[in-house]
Scaffold this active site. Structure first.
Site: not given
Length: 343
Positions: A128, A130, A137, A173, A285, A288
């Site tokens: 991952d 971010d 993020e 978003r 982290d 997802n």
């Protein structure tokens, strides 16, 4: 002798280990740890490890009828101690992992359980981005700059409450970021802080002959920047930003990289490289990330929320990303040699 010298640190930890487990311990950190022959490995990580902590761990292991058969010290620095214990016994992994997570929290150490055969360098490592490879993020940072930070945060909370799935929340978003300029993105990218240990881990993986991939629900714009400027990454899969006239349109380019797509991409890359999943690891982290964390030889939740730590096969919390190297059968001397570092 200076109590903080590497020799003193090692001698002290070796004495603690010998006292608690009654197993032979090398007198000094060897070039390479001993070969793993047991079906399980339990790795203990902490800033410091005392005899009392190891004795409580030994009592826990004995009570569950696990049998320690070998012990290695992988690191004995002033700020990092790592002990690997090889175990035999009938270990039910899922239950044992949760029990060790709880025990580690009570002892003030991190306890990582893995199959002995996974104590080796992977051939593919998927990350991952971010809050894993970087300390941010990105979408939240862009929203703050655009003046819609609170609105984006509310959408994120709605998704966390289960009212929106990742794809729905992502589209909402992104809609709020309409008009954000590409020039502003170019200014932000160099300021995003790299996660401690990320560069070292990825360089070590490359030296081990392991390919690496970013599989991110963030943006290719930033993932490519990391690959081109900071991190030894081979593959990038993330969400593409749509521009019109040098500004974000607020639209989303499909397919969106969510948890299911991360898992699919991991499998596709492994297949393209002719690798089996037991040659792959994943690190992330967030919730997802769980689908991909469940697929490979190791699935490491890094600085993750409690729910993710509880569900992921392995977890690292108090150290940089390069602490993952201890789960690949390496000690500090082997890592330093791999990276051509002075010891």
């Amino acid at each position: 002798m200076d109590a903080n010298s590497p020799t003193s640190q090692y001698a002290s930890l070796a004495a603690h280990c010998a006292s608690a487990f009654a197993l032979p311990v090398a007198r000094a950190l060897p070039e390479q740890p001993a070969a793993v022959t047991a079906p399980w490995c339990l790795t203990v990580l902490a800033a410091d490890i005392e005899t009392a902590q190891l004795e409580q761990l030994a009592a826990f292991v004995s009570a569950d009828q696990w049998r320690p058969v070998a012990l290695d010290i992988l690191a004995a620095r002033a700020d990092c101690k790592v002990v690997r214990i090889q175990l035999e016994g009938d270990i039910a992994f899922a239950a044992a992992r949760l029990a060790l997570l709880e025990l580690g929290q009570s002892l003030g150490v991190e306890l990582v359980l893995q199959a002995g055969e996974t104590q080796r360098a992977p051939k593919l490592a998927c990350f991952d981005m971010d809050s894993t490879l970087i300390q941010a993020e990105v979408i939240d940072e862009l929203a703050k700059i655009a003046g819609v930070g609170d609105q984006v945060a509310e959408i994120t909370l709605s998704a966390m409450r289960g009212e929106l799935d990742f794809q729905q929340s992502f589209r909402k978003r992104m809609g709020l970021l309409k008009g954000f300029t590409e020039a502003s993105l170019a200014e932000i990218a160099p300021r995003i802080p790299i996660m401690p240990g990320a560069q070292r881990l990825l360089l070590a993986l490359r030296a081990l002959g392991c390919k690496s991939a970013i599989l991110s629900g963030g943006f290719t714009y930033f993932a490519n920047y990391l690959r081109d400027n900071h991190l030894a990454v081979d593959f990038v899969h993330a969400n593409q930003l749509e521009f019109d006239g040098g500004a974000l349109t607020g639209n989303v380019i499909d397919p969106i990289v969510d948890g299911a797509r991360k898992a699919l991409l991991l499998q596709e890359i492994a297949k393209a490289l002719d690798l089996s999943l037991d040659q792959v690891i994943a690190v992330g982290d967030g919730a997802n990330d769980l689908p991909m964390l469940s697929l490979g030889a190791l699935g490491i939740a890094f600085h993750a929320k409690p729910k993710v730590r509880a569900e992921a096969p392995q977890a690292i919390d108090g150290f940089g990303l390069d602490a993952a190297l201890y789960l690949f059968g390496l000690n500090d001397r082997a890592i330093a040699a791999l990276l051509d570092e002075r010891t």
